[in-house]
Design a protein around this motif. Structure first.
Motif, PDB file in Angstrom:
ATOM      1  N   UNK A  26     -48.045 -11.437-140.339  1.00 26.38           N
ATOM      2  CA  UNK A  26     -48.146 -12.579-139.412  1.00 26.38           C
ATOM      3  C   UNK A  26     -48.111 -12.084-137.975  1.00 26.38           C
ATOM      4  N   UNK A  27     -47.192 -11.156-137.668  1.00 21.86           N
ATOM      5  CA  UNK A  27     -47.139 -10.602-136.313  1.00 21.86           C
ATOM      6  C   UNK A  27     -48.408  -9.824-135.974  1.00 21.86           C
ATOM      7  N   UNK A  28     -48.974  -9.142-136.958  1.00 21.45           N
ATOM      8  CA  UNK A  28     -50.234  -8.428-136.751  1.00 21.45           C
ATOM      9  C   UNK A  28     -51.351  -9.408-136.416  1.00 21.45           C
ATOM     10  N   UNK A  29     -51.417 -10.513-137.140  1.00 26.00           N
ATOM     11  CA  UNK A  29     -52.460 -11.508-136.886  1.00 26.00           C
ATOM     12  C   UNK A  29     -52.311 -12.108-135.488  1.00 26.00           C
ATOM     13  N   UNK A  30     -51.075 -12.426-135.095  1.00 22.38           N
ATOM     14  CA  UNK A  30     -50.856 -12.981-133.755  1.00 22.38           C
ATOM     15  C   UNK A  30     -51.196 -11.964-132.671  1.00 22.38           C
ATOM     16  N   UNK A  31     -50.825 -10.715-132.889  1.00 20.67           N
ATOM     17  CA  UNK A  31     -51.149  -9.674-131.915  1.00 20.67           C
ATOM     18  C   UNK A  31     -52.638  -9.422-131.810  1.00 20.67           C
ATOM     19  N   UNK A  32     -53.328  -9.435-132.939  1.00 16.39           N
ATOM     20  CA  UNK A  32     -54.783  -9.239-132.906  1.00 16.39           C
ATOM     21  C   UNK A  32     -55.471 -10.408-132.214  1.00 16.39           C
ATOM     22  N   UNK A  33     -54.968 -11.609-132.435  1.00 16.97           N
ATOM     23  CA  UNK A  33     -55.526 -12.777-131.756  1.00 16.97           C
ATOM     24  C   UNK A  33     -55.307 -12.682-130.246  1.00 16.97           C
ATOM     25  N   UNK A  34     -54.102 -12.308-129.834  1.00 13.60           N
ATOM     26  CA  UNK A  34     -53.816 -12.150-128.414  1.00 13.60           C
ATOM     27  C   UNK A  34     -54.669 -11.049-127.799  1.00 13.60           C
ATOM     28  N   UNK A  35     -54.812  -9.956-128.502  1.00 12.10           N
ATOM     29  CA  UNK A  35     -55.615  -8.842-128.003  1.00 12.10           C
ATOM     30  C   UNK A  35     -57.085  -9.227-127.873  1.00 12.10           C
ATOM     31  N   UNK A  36     -57.608  -9.979-128.822  1.00 13.49           N
ATOM     32  CA  UNK A  36     -59.010 -10.403-128.731  1.00 13.49           C
ATOM     33  C   UNK A  36     -59.210 -11.421-127.609  1.00 13.49           C
ATOM     34  N   UNK A  37     -58.216 -12.278-127.381  1.00 12.85           N
ATOM     35  CA  UNK A  37     -58.327 -13.217-126.260  1.00 12.85           C
ATOM     36  C   UNK A  37     -58.280 -12.490-124.921  1.00 12.85           C
ATOM     37  N   UNK A  38     -57.417 -11.482-124.823  1.00 14.23           N
ATOM     38  CA  UNK A  38     -57.371 -10.684-123.596  1.00 14.23           C
ATOM     39  C   UNK A  38     -58.665  -9.907-123.379  1.00 14.23           C
ATOM     40  N   UNK A  39     -59.250  -9.454-124.449  1.00 18.33           N
ATOM     41  CA  UNK A  39     -60.508  -8.718-124.352  1.00 18.33           C
ATOM     42  C   UNK A  39     -61.642  -9.638-123.917  1.00 18.33           C
ATOM     43  N   UNK A  40     -61.625 -10.850-124.432  1.00 20.21           N
ATOM     44  CA  UNK A  40     -62.713 -11.773-124.124  1.00 20.21           C
ATOM     45  C   UNK A  40     -62.559 -12.424-122.746  1.00 20.21           C
ATOM     46  N   UNK A  41     -61.368 -12.926-122.458  1.00 21.99           N
ATOM     47  CA  UNK A  41     -61.174 -13.680-121.227  1.00 21.99           C
ATOM     48  C   UNK A  41     -60.583 -12.855-120.091  1.00 21.99           C
ATOM     49  N   UNK A  42     -59.926 -11.786-120.387  1.00 25.48           N
ATOM     50  CA  UNK A  42     -59.311 -10.953-119.362  1.00 25.48           C
ATOM     51  C   UNK A  42     -60.224  -9.815-118.952  1.00 25.48           C
ATOM     52  N   UNK A  43     -59.647  -8.898-118.202  1.00 27.41           N
ATOM     53  CA  UNK A  43     -60.430  -7.740-117.777  1.00 27.41           C
ATOM     54  C   UNK A  43     -59.993  -6.490-118.535  1.00 27.41           C
ATOM     55  N   UNK A  44     -59.665  -6.654-119.803  1.00 29.54           N
ATOM     56  CA  UNK A  44     -59.286  -5.546-120.665  1.00 29.54           C
ATOM     57  C   UNK A  44     -60.541  -4.799-121.124  1.00 29.54           C
ATOM     58  N   UNK A  45     -60.494  -3.489-121.039  1.00 33.88           N
ATOM     59  CA  UNK A  45     -61.634  -2.660-121.447  1.00 33.88           C
ATOM     60  C   UNK A  45     -61.489  -2.248-122.911  1.00 33.88           C
ATOM     61  N   UNK A  46     -62.606  -2.074-123.569  1.00 35.96           N
ATOM     62  CA  UNK A  46     -62.594  -1.671-124.975  1.00 35.96           C
ATOM     63  C   UNK A  46     -62.042  -0.271-125.172  1.00 35.96           C
ATOM     64  N   UNK A  47     -62.099   0.553-124.156  1.00 34.97           N
ATOM     65  CA  UNK A  47     -61.598   1.919-124.295  1.00 34.97           C
ATOM     66  C   UNK A  47     -60.074   1.958-124.417  1.00 34.97           C
ATOM     67  N   UNK A  48     -59.389   0.906-123.988  1.00 29.63           N
ATOM     68  CA  UNK A  48     -57.927   0.877-124.092  1.00 29.63           C
ATOM     69  C   UNK A  48     -57.432   0.166-125.355  1.00 29.63           C
ATOM     70  N   UNK A  49     -58.337  -0.253-126.211  1.00 32.90           N
ATOM     71  CA  UNK A  49     -57.944  -0.962-127.435  1.00 32.90           C
ATOM     72  C   UNK A  49     -57.088  -0.137-128.392  1.00 32.90           C
ATOM     73  N   UNK A  50     -57.368   1.154-128.623  1.00 33.23           N
ATOM     74  CA  UNK A  50     -56.517   1.897-129.564  1.00 33.23           C
ATOM     75  C   UNK A  50     -55.044   1.948-129.158  1.00 33.23           C
TER      76      UNK A  50
END
Length: 130
Positions: A26-50
């Motif tokens: 459940x925590x993994x799903x919430x974290x992945x959702x937050x990370x994808x929202x930051x990637x889409x709406x924020x200025x997070x770069x794909x190179x920092x995803x790992x």
């Protein structure tokens, strides 16, 4: 209309390990959702995803270890560490089967992080039971 006098509680998961694994997922799903929202709406770069993904895995293993340790009531480091190892192997198995990801140094680091943070969460979880 008659009021409901007794509402049955949903059944609880008896195994601390299974409950911890469920909470970790459940925590993994919430974290992945937050990370994808930051990637889409924020200025997070794909190179920092790992780096962020490893952080999310660590938090998930900690939360699962906390739950496992709290429900077991004893040997928190053992329950949490085993949960962290089980969680890490599950994530690696999913990555291997879904994305054909191989084993590397990053794999060993991920297993070490989930093992240590799961054990730490288990220790904290046993002490929260009091």
């Amino acid at each position: 209309m008659n009021p409901i006098k007794h509402v049955p509680r949903p059944p609880q998961i008896a195994s601390p390990m299974l409950a911890g694994l469920l909470y970790a997922i459940i925590w993994l799903a919430l974290g992945a959702l937050l990370l994808s929202l930051l990637l889409h709406f924020g200025n997070l770069k794909e190179s920092s995803l790992p780096i962020f993904a490893t952080f999310i895995h660590g938090v998930s293993a900690f939360a699962g270890g906390l739950t496992s340790g709290k429900r077991s009531g004893m040997k928190g480091w053992y329950q949490g560490g085993l949960l962290g190892l089980l969680y890490g192997v599950t994530i690696l198995l999913i990555g291997f089967l879904a994305a054909d990801a191989g084993f590397s140094l990053h794999t060993a680091i991920l297993l070490g992080i989930t093992l240590l943070l799961g054990a730490f969460g288990g220790v904290i979880g046993v002490n929260l039971k009091k």
